[in-house]
Design a protein around this motif. Structure first.
Motif, PDB file in Angstrom:
ATOM      1  N   GLY A  10       0.874  -1.157  -0.204  1.00 35.56           N
ATOM      2  CA  GLY A  10      -0.091  -0.126  -0.096  1.00 35.56           C
ATOM      3  C   GLY A  10       0.921   1.031  -0.004  1.00 35.56           C
ATOM      4  N   MET A  12       2.573   2.684   2.074  1.00 35.87           N
ATOM      5  CA  MET A  12       3.924   2.687   2.813  1.00 35.87           C
ATOM      6  C   MET A  12       4.777   1.425   2.272  1.00 35.87           C
ATOM      7  SD  MET A  12       3.993   5.004   5.264  1.00 35.87           S
ATOM      8  CE  MET A  12       5.374   4.281   6.408  1.00 35.87           C
ATOM      9  N   GLY A  13       4.069   0.274   1.965  1.00 32.69           N
ATOM     10  CA  GLY A  13       4.895  -0.914   1.536  1.00 32.69           C
ATOM     11  C   GLY A  13       5.393  -0.834  -0.007  1.00 32.69           C
ATOM     12  N   TYR A  30       3.623  -9.469  -2.790  1.00 31.89           N
ATOM     13  CA  TYR A  30       2.245  -9.867  -2.999  1.00 31.89           C
ATOM     14  C   TYR A  30       1.164  -8.855  -2.251  1.00 31.89           C
ATOM     15  CZ  TYR A  30      -2.374 -12.048  -2.604  1.00 31.89           C
ATOM     16  OH  TYR A  30      -3.593 -12.597  -2.247  1.00 31.89           O
ATOM     17  N   ASP A  31      -0.024  -8.666  -2.719  1.00 36.42           N
ATOM     18  CA  ASP A  31      -1.029  -7.841  -2.172  1.00 36.42           C
ATOM     19  C   ASP A  31      -2.152  -8.388  -2.445  1.00 36.42           C
ATOM     20  OD1 ASP A  31      -1.146  -4.469  -0.960  1.00 36.42           O
ATOM     21  OD2 ASP A  31      -2.897  -5.550  -1.544  1.00 36.42           O
ATOM     22  N   ILE A  32      -3.373  -8.445  -1.603  1.00 41.61           N
ATOM     23  CA  ILE A  32      -4.681  -8.841  -2.332  1.00 41.61           C
ATOM     24  C   ILE A  32      -5.202  -7.977  -3.195  1.00 41.61           C
ATOM     25  CG2 ILE A  32      -5.362 -10.265  -0.071  1.00 41.61           C
ATOM     26  CD1 ILE A  32      -6.776  -7.729   0.717  1.00 41.61           C
ATOM     27  N   ASN A  33      -4.753  -6.808  -3.320  1.00 37.97           N
ATOM     28  CA  ASN A  33      -5.096  -5.927  -4.331  1.00 37.97           C
ATOM     29  C   ASN A  33      -3.881  -6.047  -5.616  1.00 37.97           C
ATOM     30  OD1 ASN A  33      -5.690  -3.508  -5.832  1.00 37.97           O
ATOM     31  ND2 ASN A  33      -5.224  -1.929  -4.343  1.00 37.97           N
ATOM     32  N   LEU A  65       1.014  -4.366   6.660  1.00 34.54           N
ATOM     33  CA  LEU A  65      -0.380  -4.545   6.655  1.00 34.54           C
ATOM     34  C   LEU A  65      -1.349  -3.552   7.525  1.00 34.54           C
ATOM     35  CD1 LEU A  65      -0.089  -8.464   6.734  1.00 34.54           C
ATOM     36  CD2 LEU A  65      -0.594  -7.291   4.863  1.00 34.54           C
ATOM     37  N   VAL A  74      -2.259 -13.560   7.659  1.00 25.88           N
ATOM     38  CA  VAL A  74      -1.121 -13.874   7.081  1.00 25.88           C
ATOM     39  C   VAL A  74      -0.187 -14.752   7.705  1.00 25.88           C
ATOM     40  CG1 VAL A  74       1.046 -12.948   6.023  1.00 25.88           C
ATOM     41  CG2 VAL A  74      -1.182 -11.882   5.477  1.00 25.88           C
ATOM     42  N   SER A  95       3.821  -3.773  10.281  1.00 26.57           N
ATOM     43  CA  SER A  95       2.502  -2.782  10.324  1.00 26.57           C
ATOM     44  C   SER A  95       2.282  -2.346  11.951  1.00 26.57           C
ATOM     45  CB  SER A  95       1.505  -3.981  10.299  1.00 26.57           C
ATOM     46  OG  SER A  95       1.842  -4.878   9.372  1.00 26.57           O
ATOM     47  N   VAL A 121       6.879   1.543  12.200  1.00 29.45           N
ATOM     48  CA  VAL A 121       7.600   2.702  11.726  1.00 29.45           C
ATOM     49  C   VAL A 121       6.972   3.935  11.960  1.00 29.45           C
ATOM     50  CG1 VAL A 121       8.463   1.361   9.854  1.00 29.45           C
ATOM     51  CG2 VAL A 121       6.297   2.881   9.328  1.00 29.45           C
ATOM     52  N   GLY A 124       5.753   8.356   8.121  1.00 26.74           N
ATOM     53  CA  GLY A 124       4.804   8.209   7.072  1.00 26.74           C
ATOM     54  C   GLY A 124       5.144   8.220   5.561  1.00 26.74           C
ATOM     55  N   MET A 243      -5.790   7.245  10.684  1.00 24.47           N
ATOM     56  CA  MET A 243      -4.694   6.665  11.236  1.00 24.47           C
ATOM     57  C   MET A 243      -4.473   6.837  12.560  1.00 24.47           C
ATOM     58  SD  MET A 243      -2.051   6.324   8.073  1.00 24.47           S
ATOM     59  CE  MET A 243      -2.517   5.483   6.568  1.00 24.47           C
TER      60      MET A 243
HETATM   61  P1  NAD Z   1      -2.435   0.866   3.091  1.00 26.90           P
HETATM   62  O1  NAD Z   1      -3.886   0.546   3.483  1.00 26.90           O
HETATM   63  O2  NAD Z   1      -2.347   1.761   1.982  1.00 26.90           O
HETATM   64  O3  NAD Z   1      -1.642  -0.772   2.694  1.00 26.90           O
HETATM   65  C1  NAD Z   1      -2.162  -2.004   3.363  1.00 26.90           C
HETATM   66  C2  NAD Z   1      -1.991  -2.751   2.123  1.00 26.90           C
HETATM   67  O4  NAD Z   1      -2.096  -4.209   2.731  1.00 26.90           O
HETATM   68  C3  NAD Z   1      -3.149  -2.648   1.080  1.00 26.90           C
HETATM   69  O5  NAD Z   1      -2.549  -2.494  -0.225  1.00 26.90           O
HETATM   70  C4  NAD Z   1      -4.067  -4.017   1.241  1.00 26.90           C
HETATM   71  O6  NAD Z   1      -4.435  -4.377  -0.001  1.00 26.90           O
HETATM   72  C5  NAD Z   1      -2.857  -4.994   1.946  1.00 26.90           C
HETATM   73  N1  NAD Z   1      -3.454  -6.201   2.363  1.00 26.90           N
HETATM   74  C6  NAD Z   1      -4.546  -6.141   3.371  1.00 26.90           C
HETATM   75  N2  NAD Z   1      -4.734  -7.403   3.734  1.00 26.90           N
HETATM   76  C7  NAD Z   1      -4.005  -8.262   2.896  1.00 26.90           C
HETATM   77  C8  NAD Z   1      -3.501  -9.466   3.115  1.00 26.90           C
HETATM   78  N3  NAD Z   1      -4.161 -10.458   3.918  1.00 26.90           N
HETATM   79  N4  NAD Z   1      -2.630  -9.988   2.175  1.00 26.90           N
HETATM   80  C9  NAD Z   1      -1.947  -9.085   1.502  1.00 26.90           C
HETATM   81  N5  NAD Z   1      -2.045  -7.962   1.412  1.00 26.90           N
HETATM   82  C10 NAD Z   1      -2.989  -7.599   2.028  1.00 26.90           C
HETATM   83  O7  NAD Z   1      -1.683   1.026   4.623  1.00 26.90           O
HETATM   84  P2  NAD Z   1      -0.427   1.775   4.510  1.00 26.90           P
HETATM   85  O8  NAD Z   1      -0.581   3.293   4.933  1.00 26.90           O
HETATM   86  O9  NAD Z   1       0.709   1.421   3.695  1.00 26.90           O
HETATM   87  O10 NAD Z   1      -0.008   1.494   6.344  1.00 26.90           O
HETATM   88  C11 NAD Z   1       0.252   0.137   6.295  1.00 26.90           C
HETATM   89  C12 NAD Z   1       0.772  -0.053   7.886  1.00 26.90           C
HETATM   90  O11 NAD Z   1       1.593   0.929   8.252  1.00 26.90           O
HETATM   91  C13 NAD Z   1      -0.510   0.133   8.794  1.00 26.90           C
HETATM   92  O12 NAD Z   1      -0.421  -0.534  10.197  1.00 26.90           O
HETATM   93  C14 NAD Z   1      -0.274   1.745   9.349  1.00 26.90           C
HETATM   94  O13 NAD Z   1      -0.884   1.865  10.587  1.00 26.90           O
HETATM   95  C15 NAD Z   1       1.191   1.885   9.191  1.00 26.90           C
HETATM   96  N6  NAD Z   1       1.734   3.107   9.057  1.00 26.90           N
HETATM   97  C16 NAD Z   1       1.274   3.875   8.071  1.00 26.90           C
HETATM   98  C17 NAD Z   1       1.521   5.275   8.104  1.00 26.90           C
HETATM   99  C18 NAD Z   1       1.211   6.003   6.857  1.00 26.90           C
HETATM  100  O14 NAD Z   1       1.314   7.573   7.065  1.00 26.90           O
HETATM  101  N7  NAD Z   1       0.474   5.665   5.916  1.00 26.90           N
HETATM  102  C19 NAD Z   1       2.684   5.805   8.969  1.00 26.90           C
HETATM  103  C20 NAD Z   1       3.149   4.816   9.753  1.00 26.90           C
HETATM  104  C21 NAD Z   1       2.765   3.715  10.057  1.00 26.90           C
END
Ligand code: NAD
Length: 296
Positions: A10, A12-13, A30-33, A65, A74, A95, A121, A124, A243
């Protein structure tokens, strides 16, 4: 260079994978999306059809995640990764999840003789893109030492906070303080306005005085004093209200489970929740909480 499996591509990943690929690692993704998989493949990730596919010949598996339920699904349930990875594969969950789930998953990995750390982490999407994330890690010295070189590719500050779950503990306490601080700064600036005090003057004074904090100096919730803050772009996130609400709820769960008194965090949770539930505010940056203060 390592073979890395990366699950969760997503906001972050995705950029974290990009940095790993650019550093020369082989990254199976891999991602479900499926769109997220295609995007990651466009910058060098090796697309896999399922989570287990990422573990073939992986030295390290990294997950990024949304929440604890996805991490459990997972590692322990649907994909049951701990039954499929190589015996010397290191598991790293980046996560942000609850401490209890982090400890449970790491304990189950240990039962299968696998090393695992929690490594949430801070920093952001900008930090993920610039490879300047802060990693807060929990787990054994041995697991941390193995993870550190890979985490350094994606981050600037890598901390070993303590035993399993300590990374999540550090993260939840940090964001508890940040969530309250943003409301405190908002209240100060709203009162200043009502008192006829110029916001720039307040910022010049307070940012060098005793109320100085990151929410004010780096992320000021009023437009002007900090040009890079989301207030200057209509509160486009950044770090969303949703968040911050998620992390504050985790703090309240942790406080309840461990008998900690956190009255200000409880009130902050209510305020972010109330703001999030109106006008699709949950997608705005969390500094937009000032609108709730202004409009009362
Ligand atoms: P996001 O929703 O953009 O990404 C999460 C991804 O995980 C999605 O692409 C989703 O399809 C995938 N996913 C969900 N279930 C799955 C599964 N079973 N198998 C495979 N993929 C799966 O979220 P993000 O912003 O990337 O945040 C990820 C983590 O990092 C969260 O826990 C969030 O709290 C943390 N975080 C986010 C930020 C930020 O600024 N975005 C900052 C610090 C920490």
């Amino acid at each position: 260079m390592s073979n890395i499996g990366f699950i969760g591509l997503g906001n972050m990943g995705g950029p974290m994978v990009k940095n790993l690929v650019e550093a020369g690692h082989s990254v199976a993704v891999y991602d479900i999306n499926n769109e997220a998989v295609i995007r990651a493949a466009s910058y060098g990730g090796i697309a896999k059809a399922d989570a287990i596919g990422t573990t073939e010949s992986a030295d390290v598996v990294i997950t990024m995640l949304p929440a604890g339920e996805h991490v459990k699904s997972v590692y322990l349930e649907n994909d049951n990764l701990i039954e499929h990875v190589n015996s010397d594969c290191l598991l790293v969950d980046c996560s942000t999840i609850d401490v209890l789930t982090a400890r449970e998953v790491i304990a189950r990995a240990k039962e299968s003789d696998l090393e695992m750390i929690d490594a949430p982490v801070s920093g952001g999407v900008g930090g993920a893109e610039a490879a300047t994330l802060t990693f807060m890690c929990g787990g054994t010295d041995s697991a941390f030492d193995k993870a550190e070189p890979v985490l350094k590719v994606m981050g600037k500050n890598i901390f070993h906070a303590g035993t399993a779950g300590s990374g999540q503990a550090a993260k939840v306490c940090n964001n508890l303080m940040l969530g309250i601080e943003m409301i405190a700064v908002s209240e100060g600036f709203v009162l200043a306005d009502k008192l006829g005090l110029d916001k720039q003057k307040l910022w010049d004074i307070a940012s060098t005085a005793t109320s100085q904090c990151w929410a004010m100096t780096n992320y000021c919730p009023v437009p002007g004093p900090v040009p890079s803050s989301p207030a200057n772009r209509d509160y486009q996130a950044g770090f969303t209200i949703a968040m911050m609400l998620k992390d504050l709820k985790l703090s309240q769960e942790a406080a309840k489970n461990n008998g900690a008194f956190t009255p200000l965090a409880a009130l902050a949770t209510d305020l972010y929740e109330s703001f999030a539930s109106t006008n699709q505010n949950d997608g705005l940056d969390f500094s937009s909480i000032i609108k709730l203060i202004e409009n009362q």
